[in-house]
Design an enzyme around this catalytic site. Structure first.
Site, PDB file in Angstrom:
ATOM      1  N   ARG A 240     -44.962  75.448  -1.365  1.00 23.70           N
ATOM      2  CA  ARG A 240     -44.847  75.953  -0.003  1.00 23.70           C
ATOM      3  C   ARG A 240     -43.368  76.186   0.305  1.00 23.70           C
ATOM      4  O   ARG A 240     -42.526  75.357  -0.023  1.00 23.70           O
ATOM      5  CB  ARG A 240     -45.440  74.962   1.004  1.00 23.70           C
ATOM      6  CG  ARG A 240     -46.957  74.931   1.055  1.00 23.70           C
ATOM      7  CD  ARG A 240     -47.530  76.218   1.663  1.00 23.70           C
ATOM      8  NE  ARG A 240     -48.987  76.191   1.761  1.00 23.70           N
ATOM      9  CZ  ARG A 240     -49.812  76.691   0.827  1.00 23.70           C
ATOM     10  NH1 ARG A 240     -49.341  77.243  -0.268  1.00 23.70           N
ATOM     11  NH2 ARG A 240     -51.119  76.648   1.016  1.00 23.70           N
ATOM     12  N   GLU A 269     -42.938  83.052   5.977  1.00 24.71           N
ATOM     13  CA  GLU A 269     -43.615  84.223   5.387  1.00 24.71           C
ATOM     14  C   GLU A 269     -44.157  85.137   6.480  1.00 24.71           C
ATOM     15  O   GLU A 269     -44.671  84.638   7.479  1.00 24.71           O
ATOM     16  CB  GLU A 269     -44.761  83.753   4.495  1.00 24.71           C
ATOM     17  CG  GLU A 269     -44.240  82.981   3.300  1.00 24.71           C
ATOM     18  CD  GLU A 269     -45.337  82.472   2.370  1.00 24.71           C
ATOM     19  OE1 GLU A 269     -46.520  82.837   2.554  1.00 24.71           O
ATOM     20  OE2 GLU A 269     -44.990  81.714   1.461  1.00 24.71           O
ATOM     21  N   HIS A 287     -46.230  85.523  -2.708  1.00 24.19           N
ATOM     22  CA  HIS A 287     -47.234  84.450  -2.640  1.00 24.19           C
ATOM     23  C   HIS A 287     -48.513  84.813  -3.415  1.00 24.19           C
ATOM     24  O   HIS A 287     -49.595  84.900  -2.830  1.00 24.19           O
ATOM     25  CB  HIS A 287     -47.556  84.114  -1.167  1.00 24.19           C
ATOM     26  CG  HIS A 287     -48.108  82.731  -0.988  1.00 24.19           C
ATOM     27  ND1 HIS A 287     -47.908  81.975   0.138  1.00 24.19           N
ATOM     28  CD2 HIS A 287     -48.877  81.961  -1.804  1.00 24.19           C
ATOM     29  CE1 HIS A 287     -48.515  80.805   0.021  1.00 24.19           C
ATOM     30  NE2 HIS A 287     -49.114  80.780  -1.164  1.00 24.19           N
TER      31      HIS A 287
HETATM   32  C1  DGY Z   1     -53.046  77.804  -1.918  1.00 27.24           C
HETATM   33  O1  DGY Z   1     -54.205  77.814  -2.334  1.00 27.24           O
HETATM   34  O2  DGY Z   1     -52.585  76.859  -1.286  1.00 27.24           O
HETATM   35  C2  DGY Z   1     -52.194  78.991  -2.248  1.00 27.24           C
HETATM   36  O3  DGY Z   1     -50.967  78.936  -1.660  1.00 27.24           O
HETATM   37  C3  DGY Z   1     -52.896  80.293  -1.916  1.00 27.24           C
HETATM   38  O4  DGY Z   1     -53.941  80.438  -2.791  1.00 27.24           O
END
Ligand code: DGY
Length: 326
Positions: A240, A269, A287
């Site tokens: 993240r 984002e 992402h």
């Molecule tokens: C998640 O699953 O947390 C990813 O960031 C998106 O698929």
């Protein structure tokens, strides 16, 4: 008998929708864009269950609106967008999609690692812009990979898989553990070493970030962390964005405090910190960690199975608050 109503905040692979339609009337956000907040709250008030994505904030305000909600399934493994305590307080089950995107995300971390170390994107641009003048001994020299030390911050499912994929590159592996527990697979298979965050920063040539976003991990990588890293080290983030202070990262990349970064996620984002996109020593992806056909399909069917269980009043397979069923 009236069917349940399920709302999906962003179109997901059809396999998940087909599964849900066996038990419910399914409505999907018609736009391929995040659902505006007022609409999210309006839909929450109308449906029996919802599948949402990581851009939807599932908090007290959402649950206040969601009068008939019997469950919420996140179409993501990360769930920092959900206030799980608030859901639990209201006895509403919430779920995520662990496991099915582990390999895809670990592969994405490796794609970033190779790309940034061997300057793949930067030199691809040179070729496309017709600026290459022919081979030269001092051109485009990157970082070595084989035998270099790999540091894993957050050795959960994805971090472990990423580290296991280093077999073949003979990389000493270091890892951190927020619980202090050792990782049996990493230690048995790779002889990996559990170290403190500070030691990992100092000794790693590549650091791959896999920790979830929590109040503790927010801005874990900031100016002081970068100052401890080797000047030749690279940072990879497929977890993240806010785990990194992105303005500090730009500074560290500009000043040569670290050699480079490979990023799939960002603090705000879809925006990026000023200056990031102008740097050659960073590879930036939108992402896409879980974006393979099988991962995204399996995320959809897993979220759908979770919703079906929630509608039946049963514990969903990947429930984040299973205690409400006891
Ligand atoms: C998640 O699953 O947390 C990813 O960031 C998106 O698929």
């Amino acid at each position: 008998m009236a069917k349940f109503k399920v709302f999906i905040t962003r179109r997901i692979p059809q396999e998940g929708i087909d599964l849900l339609e066996t038990v419910a009337d399914v409505e999907i956000n018609p736009e391929d864009a995040p659902l505006p907040r007022p609409l999210l709250l309006e839909k929450a008030a109308e449906c029996d269950a919802m599948i949402g994505v990581l851009t939807d904030r599932i908090n007290g305000e959402f649950f206040d609106a969601a009068k008939n909600l019997k469950g919420y399934a996140n179409y993501a493994v990360g769930y920092d967008n959900i206030d799980v305590n608030e859901a639990t307080r209201r006895q509403i089950p919430v779920s995520n999609t662990p496991g099915v995107l582990t390999t895809a995300t670990a592969e994405c971390a490796w794609a970033l690692l190779f790309s940034v170390a061997r300057r793949v994107v930067e030199t691809d641009h040179i070729m496309r812009s017709d600026k290459w003048t022919g081979w030269g001994p001092l051109q485009f020299i990157g970082g070595d990979i084989k035998g270099k030390t790999l540091g894993i911050v957050g050795a959960g499912r994805i971090g472990t898989e990423m580290a296991l994929m280093s077999r073949g590159f003979d990389m000493p592996v270091l890892y951190t553990s927020s619980s202090g527990r050792t990782n049996g697979a990493l230690e048995a298979e790779l002889n990996a070493e559990l170290v403190s965050f500070e030691e990992l920063l100092k000794r790693s040539d590549f650091i791959s970030l896999h920790a979830p976003l929590t109040p503790t991990t927010k801005h874990m990588f900031d100016e002081s962390a970068f100052s401890l890293m080797k000047k030749t080290a690279y940072l990879i983030n497929t977890a993240r964005g806010p785990v990194i202070n992105e303005a500090d990262l730009v500074q560290a990349l500009q000043s040569g405090e670290i050699a480079g970064a490979g990023l799939d996620v960002y603090e705000n984002e879809p925006a990026m910190a000023p200056g990031l996109a102008e740097l050659d020593n960073v590879v930036i992806l939108p992402h896409i960690g879980s974006a393979t056909k099988s991962s995204r399909t399996n995320m959809a069917t897993m979220a759908a199975r979770n919703i079906i269980a929630m509608l039946k009043g049963e514990t969903p397979e990947t429930c984040l608050n299973p205690e409400i069923f006891t």
